[in-house]
Design a protein around this motif. Structure first.
Motif, mmCIF file in Angstrom:
data_model
loop_
_atom_site.group_PDB
_atom_site.id
_atom_site.type_symbol
_atom_site.label_atom_id
_atom_site.label_comp_id
_atom_site.label_asym_id
_atom_site.label_seq_id
_atom_site.Cartn_x
_atom_site.Cartn_y
_atom_site.Cartn_z
ATOM 1 N N LYS A 130 0.818 -1.220 0.000
ATOM 2 C CA LYS A 130 0.000 0.000 0.000
ATOM 3 C C LYS A 130 0.855 1.275 0.000
ATOM 4 C CE LYS A 130 -0.498 -0.308 5.036
ATOM 5 N NZ LYS A 130 -1.424 -0.585 6.148
ATOM 6 N N ALA A 131 2.164 1.110 -0.160
ATOM 7 C CA ALA A 131 3.069 2.266 -0.147
ATOM 8 C C ALA A 131 2.946 3.052 -1.454
ATOM 9 C CB ALA A 131 4.503 1.815 0.067
ATOM 10 N N GLU A 132 2.953 4.381 -1.355
ATOM 11 C CA GLU A 132 2.905 5.226 -2.555
ATOM 12 C C GLU A 132 4.269 5.283 -3.237
ATOM 13 O OE1 GLU A 132 1.362 9.043 -1.541
ATOM 14 O OE2 GLU A 132 -0.580 8.252 -0.855
ATOM 15 N N ASN A 133 5.314 5.324 -2.440
ATOM 16 C CA ASN A 133 6.674 5.326 -2.977
ATOM 17 C C ASN A 133 7.368 4.058 -2.462
ATOM 18 O OD1 ASN A 133 9.453 5.685 -3.441
ATOM 19 N ND2 ASN A 133 9.253 7.918 -3.410
ATOM 20 N N LEU A 134 7.387 3.013 -3.302
ATOM 21 C CA LEU A 134 7.877 1.713 -2.856
ATOM 22 C C LEU A 134 9.351 1.771 -2.470
ATOM 23 C CD1 LEU A 134 7.342 -1.301 -2.418
ATOM 24 C CD2 LEU A 134 7.968 -1.674 -4.816
ATOM 25 N N ASP A 135 10.185 2.413 -3.289
ATOM 26 C CA ASP A 135 11.618 2.457 -3.010
ATOM 27 C C ASP A 135 11.895 3.087 -1.649
ATOM 28 O OD1 ASP A 135 12.134 1.278 -5.406
ATOM 29 O OD2 ASP A 135 12.619 3.136 -6.459
ATOM 30 N N LEU A 136 11.227 4.217 -1.379
ATOM 31 C CA LEU A 136 11.427 4.889 -0.103
ATOM 32 C C LEU A 136 10.898 4.043 1.051
ATOM 33 C CD1 LEU A 136 12.357 7.411 1.402
ATOM 34 C CD2 LEU A 136 10.079 8.402 1.026
ATOM 35 N N ALA A 137 9.752 3.407 0.836
ATOM 36 C CA ALA A 137 9.147 2.583 1.888
ATOM 37 C C ALA A 137 10.028 1.378 2.217
ATOM 38 C CB ALA A 137 7.761 2.124 1.455
ATOM 39 N N VAL A 138 10.603 0.763 1.185
ATOM 40 C CA VAL A 138 11.499 -0.380 1.410
ATOM 41 C C VAL A 138 12.730 0.064 2.186
ATOM 42 C CG1 VAL A 138 13.032 -2.050 0.289
ATOM 43 C CG2 VAL A 138 10.721 -1.711 -0.588
ATOM 44 N N HIS A 139 13.296 1.199 1.783
ATOM 45 C CA HIS A 139 14.480 1.749 2.438
ATOM 46 C C HIS A 139 14.202 2.003 3.922
ATOM 47 C CE1 HIS A 139 17.028 5.090 3.829
ATOM 48 N NE2 HIS A 139 17.955 4.560 3.053
ATOM 49 N N ASP A 140 13.089 2.639 4.207
ATOM 50 C CA ASP A 140 12.750 2.964 5.602
ATOM 51 C C ASP A 140 12.451 1.709 6.415
ATOM 52 O OD1 ASP A 140 13.075 5.617 4.978
ATOM 53 O OD2 ASP A 140 10.935 6.050 4.801
ATOM 54 N N LEU A 141 11.806 0.746 5.769
ATOM 55 C CA LEU A 141 11.424 -0.468 6.493
ATOM 56 C C LEU A 141 12.649 -1.306 6.837
ATOM 57 C CD1 LEU A 141 9.217 -2.213 7.664
ATOM 58 C CD2 LEU A 141 8.888 -3.243 5.407
ATOM 59 N N ILE A 142 13.605 -1.396 5.917
ATOM 60 C CA ILE A 142 14.827 -2.157 6.199
ATOM 61 C C ILE A 142 15.544 -1.549 7.408
ATOM 62 C CG2 ILE A 142 17.137 -2.695 5.343
ATOM 63 C CD1 ILE A 142 15.907 -3.009 2.550
ATOM 64 N N LYS A 143 15.640 -0.219 7.432
ATOM 65 C CA LYS A 143 16.301 0.439 8.557
ATOM 66 C C LYS A 143 15.557 0.173 9.862
ATOM 67 C CE LYS A 143 17.672 4.848 10.540
ATOM 68 N NZ LYS A 143 17.700 6.323 10.441
ATOM 69 N N LYS A 144 14.232 0.263 9.798
ATOM 70 C CA LYS A 144 13.431 0.045 11.007
ATOM 71 C C LYS A 144 13.573 -1.390 11.520
ATOM 72 C CE LYS A 144 8.779 0.729 12.874
ATOM 73 N NZ LYS A 144 8.798 -0.471 13.706
ATOM 74 N N LEU A 145 13.497 -2.343 10.622
ATOM 75 C CA LEU A 145 13.634 -3.744 11.037
ATOM 76 C C LEU A 145 15.011 -4.005 11.641
ATOM 77 C CD1 LEU A 145 11.965 -5.526 7.966
ATOM 78 C CD2 LEU A 145 11.030 -5.368 10.288
ATOM 79 N N ALA A 146 16.043 -3.467 11.004
ATOM 80 C CA ALA A 146 17.406 -3.657 11.509
ATOM 81 C C ALA A 146 17.564 -3.031 12.895
ATOM 82 C CB ALA A 146 18.411 -3.061 10.537
#
Length: 703
Positions: free
Chosen positions: A490-506
C-alpha cells in the motif's frame, strides 16, 4: 577385494523419481501429476490408477512384494504397515498383483496407539495416511525383502494432524504464498513457487554391538546411565577429522551406497570431536524431502551398523564427559527458477531484496526465539544444549563481519554504502596457491548462524526429527514476510518505503544479533540485559507453544490449530516424563541386579584378603583402607538407589502431565545423579575383572 560401483549409475535407482515417471507414465498423466506436485492441482482417480499401476510394476521389477504408507507420527521416528500386492484368488486359485489409485492415495492405519495428546481416545481408532506426491516413493530392501514405500501424511478421522509432515507441508505452503508477495514487489513475476531448502548434517556414535548388548542402560535408554571417564577422552582432539578406521570406513561405504540408491545425496563424512563419534552431511533438498531423507539416514545408519557388528547411537549425549551429538539444520529459501533469496551477492549493501529478506528473518527470530528454542527441545538435548560442544540455550543470530557492518551502517545512517570484501589468504608459503578467503569468519557457538547463503540452525538434537524446527522457521518467516508485504503493497513510494522499512527492522531487532562467544558467561549476562529468553530445559520450553503469539501465528497461517498445539504440549510433557522414568527404572535395575552384587562380591574377596594377610602376621592396613572406602561408597549407592525408587514412585503418582514432567526434572533427575556418583567412583576402584559391563574406554576406543 573391495566392491566397485559407479555412484552415478546407482544414484536414485530405487526411487520412483521424475525420470522413471516420465518413462513409465502416459504423457498426459505425467503432466497432470507434475501439475499436482508443483502447483497442488487436484489429481483425478483415473490418473491415480495409472500412476499406481506403473509404480507397482516398477516396484515388482525390483523384487517388491509389499507396499507401505511410510509416515512420521508424533513418536519422532517413522511408522509403516505392509500390505502385499496380491488380490483375492480367482475361481481357478490364481492371484493377481494389484495396486489401485485409491490404495496409493489413502491408507488407514490404526491411529489409537500413536501419541495424540487427547486428539483421539483409545477407542477411536481410525486414522488416515495421505500420499505426499511431492516426495518420491522408493523401494527399500531389508531382511523382509523389498517394499515399496510411499511417503505420506497422517491425520485423524476428524482431520487433525497426527504427524510431523502435515504441519510441515502447511508451513511450506504459507512461506511460498508470502515469499511470492515479496518477490512480486521487486517485479519478479517469473518465479511461480518459493520453497525452503534444507540440508541436515547428522552426528552419531558407533560402538561395538557385543559391548552394546552388555549395557542395559544403552539398550533401554540410548545413553550410558553409569560410567567413569577413561584416562583419555577427547583432550588431544586427535579424533576430529582424523583418519577413518577401516571397520568404520567399511560401514560408511555401505551406508553411502544404500542412501545413494534411495536418492539421498550423502556427500560428506568424517570423524567428529569425541572418540567413536562421526558425521554425515547431505546436499540440500526441498524441505519435506530433506525431512524424509534425514529419517531414512537415521534408519540406514542403524540398520547398516547392525550388519557390521556395530550399533549406531543417535542419542544426544550417550556418554557423559565427551561431546554430544546434534543435527545442523541448514535452511535457505529458493525459487523454482533457481534464485536463492539468501544469496547476498558480491555487494550485499546494495542488494535491497536480500537486505529486506535478511531483516525480515531478523524480526522473525527475535519475536519468536522462544518457539525456535522449543523446536529443538527433546529429552536428550537437555544434556547437550549449553555444553561446550553445543549452542547455548539462548537463541541469537550470527551475521558475520560483512553483514554486521552493513546492518550497522543501516542503523546509524539509514543507508549502506559499502561491504567488506573478500581478501587473499597469505599462508606465507610460496609454493601454496593463493586463496580467496570469505568476507567473514564462522561462529560455531551461534545457534542460528548465517553461513554464506543460508542459515545454520545448530540446536536440533541428533535423534530428533528436523520437521519441528523447519515448521517453526517456515511459519515465523512467513509471518514476517506477510507483515512486510501488507505494509509495502500500500506504499505510494515503494523504493522509499522499502528503504525505511529495512532500517526500522534492523534497528528494532538488532538485539538478536550476536557475533561473539556464545559459550561465555558474559553472553548469558548480556543476553539477559537485551531481554533475550534463556530457556534451559525442555520442560520450560514446551509451554511456549501455547502463548498467545504462538497460537496466533500458527492459526493465522493454518499450520496448527489451537487444539493441535494443546495436543503437542501434552505429548511432549508425557514424552519427557516417560523417558526419565525409563532411565530411572533402568538405573534401579542395573544398580540392584548388577552393580551392588558385584561390589559385594569384590568386598567379600577383599575382606578375605584382609583376614588372610592379618593371620599371616603382615600389615593389611592398605587392604583395610580400600575395603572401608569401597564399603562407604556401597552404602552410599544403596541409599541413593532406595531414594531413587521413592522419587520415581512419587513421580508416577502425579496425574497432571506438566507437573509430572517438572517433578521428574527437579526431583528424579537429581536422585539419578546421586546414584550415579558413587557407582562411577566404585568403577575406578573395583577390579575390572569384577565390573559387570564394558567401560567407557571399552566402548569409545575399541571399535
Amino acid at each position: 577385494m573391495s566392491e566397485k560401483f559407479n555412484v552415478a549409475d546407482i544414484f536414485g535407482e530405487d526411487v520412483f523419481n521424475d525420470t522413471i515417471m516420465k518413462e513409465r507414465l502416459p504423457k498426459h498423466v505425467y503432466q497432470n501429476l507434475k501439475e499436482t506436485i508443483v502447483n497442488g492441482a487436484d489429481l483425478s482417480f483415473s490418473d491415480a490408477d495409472v500412476i499406481a499401476n506403473a509404480m507397482k510394476e516398477w516396484a515388482i521389477e525390483k523384487g517388491a512384494t509389499h507396499y507401505t504408507h511410510w509416515f512420521q507420527p508424533l513418536t519422532g521416528i517413522t511408522a509403516e504397515k505392509h500390505d502385499s500386492f496380491i488380490s483375492a484368488p480367482n475361481a481357478s486359485g490364481k492371484i493377481l498383483m494389484e495396486f489401485s489409485g485409491k490404495e496409493l492415495i489413502k491408507g488407514e492405519p490404526d491411529a489409537s496407539s500413536f501419541p495424540s495428546g487427547g486428539l483421539r481416545a483409545t477407542f477411536e481408532a481410525r486414522g488416515y495416511t495421505a500420499w505426499d506426491c511431492t516426495s518420491p516413493a522408493f523401494v527399500r530392501e531389508d531382511a523382509a525383502g523389498a517394499t515399496l514405500c510411499i511417503p505420506t501424511a497422517f491425520c485423524s478421522y476428524t482431520g487433525e494432524a497426527l504427524d510431523q509432515k502435515t504441519p510441515l507441508l502447511r508451513s511450506m505452503q504459507a512461506l511460498n504464498i508470502q515469499a511470492l508477495r515479496i518477490l512480486k514487489l521487486f517485479g519478479n513475476t517469473t518465479a511461480k513457487k518459493v520453497m525452503p531448502s534444507v540440508g541436515a548434517e547428522q552426528e552419531y556414535f558407533i560402538v561395538d554391538r557385543e559391548k552394546y548388548l552388555q549395557r542395559k542402560d544403552l539398550i533401554f535408554s540410548g545413553r550410558t546411565l553409569f560410567g567413569a571417564m577413561p584416562p583419555k577422552g577427547q583432550e588431544l582432539e586427535d579424533h576430529y577429522f582424523g583418519a577413518i578406521r577401516e571397520r568404520i570406513a567399511s560401514f560408511m561405504k555401505d551406508v553411502n551406497k544404500e542412501l545413494w540408491k534411495l536418492g539421498v545425496s550423502a556427500k560428506t563424512q568424517h570423524n567428529e570431536v569425541a572418540p567413536a563419534q562421526h558425521e554425515l552431511a547431505p546436499i540440500y533438498a526441498q524441505c519435506n524431502i530433506a525431512v524424509d531423507h534425514n529419517q531414512l539416514t537415521m534408519e540406514t545408519l542403524k540398520k547398516v551398523a547392525g550388519r557390521h557388528g556395530l550399533t549406531c547411537l543417535l542419542h544426544e549425549k550417550p556418554f557423559a564427559g565427551v561431546n554430544g551429538s546434534g543435527k545442523h539444520n541448514n535452511w535457505s529459501i529458493t525459487t523454482d527458477t533457481g534464485l536463492n533469496l539468501l544469496e547476498p551477492g558480491k555487494t550485499p549493501h546494495d542488494n535491497i531484496q536480500f537486505l529486506l529478506v535478511l531483516t525480515a528473518i531478523m524480526k522473525a527470530i527475535d519475536i519468536h526465539s522462544d518457539l525456535l528454542r522449543e523446536s529443538a527441545s527433546c529429552v536428550g538435548n537437555d544434556h547437550r544444549l549449553g555444553a561446550n560442544e553445543a549452542p547455548p540455550a539462548i537463541i541469537s543470530m550470527f551475521l558475520g563481519e560483512q553483514l554486521e557492518d552493513v546492518i550497522a551502517q543501516l542503523i546509524s545512517t539509514g543507508g549502506a554504502t559499502s561491504s567488506i570484501q573478500k581478501a587473499d589468504l597469505d599462508t606465507g608459503v610460496k609454493s601454496l596457491p593463493n586463496l580467496s578467503k570469505d568476507a567473514t569468519d564462522r561462529n560455531r557457538t551461534s545457534p542460528f548462524a548465517f553461513t554464506g547463503n543460508k542459515f545454520e540452525f545448530r540446536m536440533v538434537g541428533s535423534s530428533d526429527s528436523i520437521s519441528s524446527a523447519n515448521v517453526v522457521l517456515n511459519t515465523i518467516v512467513a509471518e514476517s514476510f506477510c507483515e512486510i508485504a501488507d505494509e509495502l503493497e500500500k506504499a505510494e513510494n515503494l523504493d522509499l518505503a522499502v528503504h525505511d522499512l529495512i532500517k526500522k527492522l534492523a534497528s528494532d531487532h538488532h538485539r538478536i544479533v550476536f557475533n561473539g562467544n556464545g559459550y561465555s558467561e558474559e553472553w548469558v549476562v548480556e543476553a539477559n540485559r537485551r531481554g533475550l529468553p534463556n530457556i534451559t530445559s525442555m520442560v520450560d520450553a514446551i509451554p511456549t507453544l501455547l502463548t498467545p503469539k504462538a497460537i496466533a501465528v500458527f492459526e493465522k497461517f493454518g499450520v496448527y490449530t489451537e487444539t493441535e498445539l494443546h495436543s503437542r504440549v501434552e505429548i511432549k510433557f508425557e514424552a519427557y516424563a516417560k523417558a526419565i522414568n525409563i532411565e530411572a527404572k533402568a538405573m534401579i535395575d542395573i544398580a540392584g541386579k548388577q552393580l551392588i552384587p558385584t561390589v559385594i562380591a569384590y568386598t567379600t574377596e577383599l575382606a578375605n584378603s584382609v583376614v588372610t594377610v592379618t593371620e599371616a602376621g603382615s600389615d593389611a592396613s592398605t587392604q583395610k583402607a580400600l575395603l572401608d572406602e569401597i564399603s562407604s561408597y556401597l552404602s552410599e549407592m544403596k541409599a541413593a538407589s532406595s531414594a531413587l525408587v521413592i522419587a520415581d514412585n512419587e513421580a508416577n503418582e502425579i496425574a497432571d502431565a506438566q507437573e509430572q514432567a517438572k517433578y521428574f526434572r527437579d526431583v528424579v533427575k537429581p536422585a539419578m545423579i546421586a546414584l550415579r556418583t558413587p557407582a562411577d567412583k566404585l568403577e575406578m576402584i573395583v577390579d575390572k575383572e569384577f565390573w559387570p559391563f564394558p567401560s567407557y574406554g571399552d566402548l569409545l576406543f575399541e571399535v
